[in-house]
Design an enzyme around this catalytic site. Structure first.
Site, PDB file in Angstrom:
ATOM      1  N   GLY A  49       0.815  -1.215   0.000  1.00 56.08           N
ATOM      2  CA  GLY A  49       0.000   0.000   0.000  1.00 56.08           C
ATOM      3  C   GLY A  49       0.846   1.262   0.000  1.00 56.08           C
ATOM      4  N   THR A  50       1.923   1.241   0.758  1.00 57.41           N
ATOM      5  CA  THR A  50       2.774   2.431   0.848  1.00 57.41           C
ATOM      6  C   THR A  50       3.364   2.785  -0.515  1.00 57.41           C
ATOM      7  OG1 THR A  50       3.298   2.117   3.175  1.00 57.41           O
ATOM      8  CG2 THR A  50       4.896   3.349   1.869  1.00 57.41           C
ATOM      9  N   ASN A  55      -7.914   4.120   8.701  1.00 56.04           N
ATOM     10  CA  ASN A  55      -7.376   2.943   9.380  1.00 56.04           C
ATOM     11  C   ASN A  55      -7.598   2.960  10.885  1.00 56.04           C
ATOM     12  OD1 ASN A  55      -5.546   5.151   8.666  1.00 56.04           O
ATOM     13  ND2 ASN A  55      -4.044   4.118   9.955  1.00 56.04           N
ATOM     14  N   GLN A  62      -7.644   0.230   3.463  1.00 57.66           N
ATOM     15  CA  GLN A  62      -8.525  -0.313   4.510  1.00 57.66           C
ATOM     16  C   GLN A  62      -9.906  -0.696   3.990  1.00 57.66           C
ATOM     17  OE1 GLN A  62      -7.675  -1.300   7.397  1.00 57.66           O
ATOM     18  NE2 GLN A  62      -5.698  -0.300   7.671  1.00 57.66           N
ATOM     19  N   SER A  99      -3.865  -3.105  -0.675  1.00 58.71           N
ATOM     20  CA  SER A  99      -2.845  -3.897  -0.006  1.00 58.71           C
ATOM     21  C   SER A  99      -3.376  -5.298   0.225  1.00 58.71           C
ATOM     22  CB  SER A  99      -2.498  -3.236   1.329  1.00 58.71           C
ATOM     23  OG  SER A  99      -1.722  -4.118   2.095  1.00 58.71           O
ATOM     24  N   HIS A 154      -2.166  -7.708   2.487  1.00 56.98           N
ATOM     25  CA  HIS A 154      -2.159  -8.328   3.820  1.00 56.98           C
ATOM     26  C   HIS A 154      -3.285  -7.834   4.737  1.00 56.98           C
ATOM     27  CE1 HIS A 154      -0.164  -5.210   6.466  1.00 56.98           C
ATOM     28  NE2 HIS A 154       0.122  -4.716   5.278  1.00 56.98           N
ATOM     29  N   THR A 178      11.442  -7.545 -11.277  1.00 52.63           N
ATOM     30  CA  THR A 178      10.844  -8.871 -11.444  1.00 52.63           C
ATOM     31  C   THR A 178       9.696  -9.045 -10.462  1.00 52.63           C
ATOM     32  OG1 THR A 178      12.917  -9.797 -12.219  1.00 52.63           O
ATOM     33  CG2 THR A 178      11.312 -11.356 -11.342  1.00 52.63           C
ATOM     34  N   CYS A 217       1.373   2.008  13.397  1.00 51.85           N
ATOM     35  CA  CYS A 217       2.674   2.538  12.992  1.00 51.85           C
ATOM     36  C   CYS A 217       3.229   3.497  14.028  1.00 51.85           C
ATOM     37  CB  CYS A 217       2.553   3.265  11.669  1.00 51.85           C
ATOM     38  SG  CYS A 217       1.796   2.270  10.396  1.00 51.85           S
TER      39      CYS A 217
END
Lengths: 368, 387
Positions: B71-72, B151, B179, B199, B201, B237, B325
């Site tokens: 996501g970042t 978030n 989110q 994202s 995860h 890759t 974070c």
């Protein structure tokens, strides 16, 4: 549950090992105390490059890393508590203030009094820990007859750290565990090695943890944002100006300072913040018997005020110092100490701790 | 010890089916998707399948999905890429005060480079007013970037309305959908976004993989140059295993979102109601705005968030305070500050975020242990006196 204050070093790690072996329910706590990223008033605007270099670093980040490894190795829960604000308020700011007032401070004692055994104990109780254990070489014992908690020197007298703990209150002592109190350093290292502690041979830390680069004097100047000239006169015992100094915070009583007229070495014998003077003189001028104390804390006795006459005890006036016999009494609301024989360099800002053999009677801060 | 995981806005466990889907890539199908041979072709086709699954989740076309490291990177790619591509047109960006750090710090960095950023305030419930976006527009505006769902408190922003405003003004519109993806239905056509970050995860896929939706025809300067992978948009890759896992997680999210999130919403509501009835002096942040069904952010008066999180962890319950974070620093969360909370209030906040894998028993366990922990903390608080 017991919270173990873990620094990542061999002592606190071994404290955790011993408590775990005793089957105690333990949790590891590390304190984040100081962030190197914080800019001090005296800092020039940091360039992007400096900013990058500094980013993410804090003085004890490696130690916290080590503590986490040890906790993982012991399979105990582990948390990092942020006590930066408390540390700055009760340790760093007074440290700087003390130097600027012409004293020589003892930040580790302040950290014990106000951060470890105050805020850390409080945070520990919030998460359900009744007691806090540290890796100090000292002993705590409850004396039934006195009805008091006593602080005793560690069994390993060479490593003893009771001097740094004189400020603990009865309440704090009742919540404190020193698992290393009966052990010697070699024994501790052996226990750590056998337990597979990854940091068992880590060297001991010596410096002041928040002064990372440069000297403590540079730090004092940066932190206090000293801009103007702090220089002043160096005078001799007769009051004659013999030189110039770059700020009284750069001097400590007892420090050698040049050679006198008669070829005898000269020492800092006194610092006079009011006049901005550093007084120098021969070694003999450093010899004194009597001094006054501030902020005394009593452990083995309730208070000195209620006693009729002076108490006799051995007094230690800095970390590496063989305690000397003295009398301690209260006069005009002030605690006074008089050694039986003169002692060299009784330094304002340092702690004076009173002992009856291995028992800490109490202590305080040397005033003048 | 019983372990209950209620920190799904930080990350989620990988679904076993996702692991199963990834295993062949980690073993026999190791080929480089750029290669001509059979090994490469196989890898390539697995990526194509995954891309389709991700695209379908947000009603995009496959060709509009670019895989990133997460996501970042997607946020950085969208914002920096657009700032660079559009700098001839202008240097003004509109965003909100409650963005994720990936957006916030990127915009702050652009400010240092001479871009101007308008930081829109939010309501006490954490909602951006679309009108404020309209008012912030000016001739040099090149990008609007407003997150879809927050978030920390879960507020869902009026993206569709903002999208309409952006379209009328002919300004590019990016939304950080990290989110919201997989938790609420998303149709990028209806939302009228040009760029949308995702994202893996957060939706039971592996870490280290995300994607940016880039609407067809959008010119966006790449962050990474090299071998021209991902249609020249993102060289390097491909993380084939990650992409395959993300694809499978996206497929499962699309198939079960309606039932999963209905159930999760009920559990969240049950959790909030039970905690409110058992603990006095608690408030739910963002309660009156549209919210994600899985998130609740509770402010516990007279208690420290850090103490709550550690005490809960010692009982086996994983939650967070502030945003994950920023845990470890004592800076109050910028999101809670933006909705008008004082630093003290912000430090007493607790985020509980559920996922499709959360059970009723998990929630009941939290309802059982949290009141006692709050009581202990309050008993030690000098500010709390029992009425």
């Amino acid at each position: 549950m017991i919270a173990v204050a873990m620094s990542g070093g061999v002592d606190s790690s071994t404290a955790a090992v011993l408590l775990k072996e005793q089957g105690r329910d333990i949790v590891g706590l590390s304190m984040q105390l100081w962030n190197q990223r914080r800019s001090l008033p005296g800092d020039e605007v940091a360039s992007e490059e400096q900013e990058l270099k500094r980013s993410g670093r804090c003085c004890s980040i490696d130690d916290i890393w080590d503590a986490r490894r040890v906790a993982a190795h012991l399979d105990i829960p582990f948390y990092v508590l942020n006590l930066e604000d408390e540390f700055e308020k009760t340790v760093v700011a007074p440290f700087v203030g003390s130097y600027l007032a012409g004293e020589t401070p003892s930040p580790c004692i302040l950290c014990n009094n106000y951060v470890k055994f105050n805020h850390l104990v409080e945070r520990a109780s919030q998460i359900g820990a009744e007691k806090v254990a540290t890796g100090h070489y000292a002993r705590v014992r409850h004396d039934q007859a006195l009805g008091r908690w006593l602080l005793l020197r560690g069994k390993d007298t060479r490593k003893d750290q009771s001097y740094f703990l004189f400020g603990l209150t009865q309440d704090q002592l009742s919540k404190t565990v020193f698992p290393l109190g009966e052990l010697s350093k070699p024994e501790v290292r052996e226990i750590a090695r056998c337990a597979g502690i990854p940091t068992f041979d880590k060297p001991e830390s010596q410096e002041i943890c928040f002064v990372q680069s440069g000297s403590y004097a540079d730090f004092v100047e940066k932190y206090s944002g000293i801009q103007q000239d702090k220089s002043g006169s160096i005078v001799n015992a007769e009051g004659r100006v013999v030189g110039e100094h770059a700020g009284i915070h750069r001097y400590t009583v007892g420090q050698r300072k040049g050679i006198g007229a008669a070829g005898k070495p000269q020492y800092v014998v006194q610092i006079e913040p009011g006049l901005n003077h550093v007084v120098i003189g021969e070694n003999s001028l450093l010899q004194r018997k009597r001094f006054a104390l501030r902020d005394a804390n009593w452990i083995a006795i309730e208070t000195i005020e209620k006693l009729d006459g002076p108490i006799r005890c051995d007094v230690q006036i800095r970390n590496r110092f063989e305690p000397q016999p003295a009398a301690v009494w209260m006069e005009d609301g002030e605690v006074l100490v008089e050694f039986d024989s003169p002692q060299r360099a009784i330094t304002p800002g340092q702690a004076a701790v009173f002992y009856w053999d291995e028992v800490v009677v109490g202590g305080g801060w040397i005033k003048s | 010890m019983r372990r209950v995981y209620l920190d799904s806005n930080a990350t989620t466990p990988i679904r076993p089916e996702v692991v199963t889907a990834m295993m062949p890539v980690l073993t026999e199908h190791f080929g480089n998707p750029s290669s001509i041979h059979w090994f490469g072709q196989h890898a390539k086709s697995m990526i194509d399948d995954a891309r389709q699954h991700v695209a379908r989740l947000i009603n995009a076309e496959s060709s509009e999905i670019v895989f990133t490291s997460g996501g970042t990177e997607a946020d950085n790619f969208a914002i920096r890429g657009m700032a660079e591509s559009q700098k001839a047109k202008g240097r003004h960006i509109i965003t909100s005060k409650i963005e994720h750090h990936a957006v916030m710090h990127t915009c702050q960095d652009l400010e240092k480079q001479g871009y101007e950023v308008t930081w829109l305030p939010v309501s006490r419930d954490g909602a951006v007013d679309p009108d404020s976006v309209r008012r912030a527009l000016r001739p040099g505006t090149i990008l609007i970037t407003i997150m879809h769902a927050n978030n920390e408190i879960g507020t869902v922003q009026p993206i569709e309305e903002i999208g309409r405003i952006a379209e009328e003004a002919d300004v590019y519109f990016h939304s950080d959908g990290v989110q919201s993806t997989g938790k609420i239905p998303i149709d990028v056509r209806r939302l009228k976004v040009d760029l949308y970050s995702m994202s893996s995860h957060k939706i039971h896929g592996p870490k280290g993989i995300g994607a940016l939706f880039i609407k067809k025809g959008t010119i966006l300067k790449p962050l990474l140059t090299g071998g021209g992978h991902e249609r020249n948009r993102r060289s390097g890759t491909e993380n084939v295993a990650g992409i395959v896992g993300f694809g499978h997680a996206a497929k499962m999210a699309r198939e079960s979102m309606a039932t999963d999130m209905a159930r999760v919403g009920e559990l969240r509501d049950l959790l909030e109601a039970a905690l409110k009835s058992r603990i006095e002096f608690i408030h739910v942040n963002g309660e009156n705005a549209p919210r994600l069904p899985n998130t609740t952010n509770i402010m516990v008066d007279y208690a420290e968030g850090e103490g709550l999180v550690i005490s809960l962890d010692l009982k086996g319950v994983a939650v967070s305070t502030g945003s994950a974070c920023s845990s470890g620093s004592m800076e109050p969360s910028h999101v809670l500050t933006a909705i008008g909370k004082t630093p003290d209030e912000a430090h007493g906040s607790l985020r509980l975020s559920l996922s499709a894998l959360t059970t009723r028993e998990d929630v009941e366990y939290v309802i059982e242990v949290l009141p006692g922990i709050v009581e202990r903390l309050r008993d030690l608080s000098p500010y709390y006196k029992k009425v």
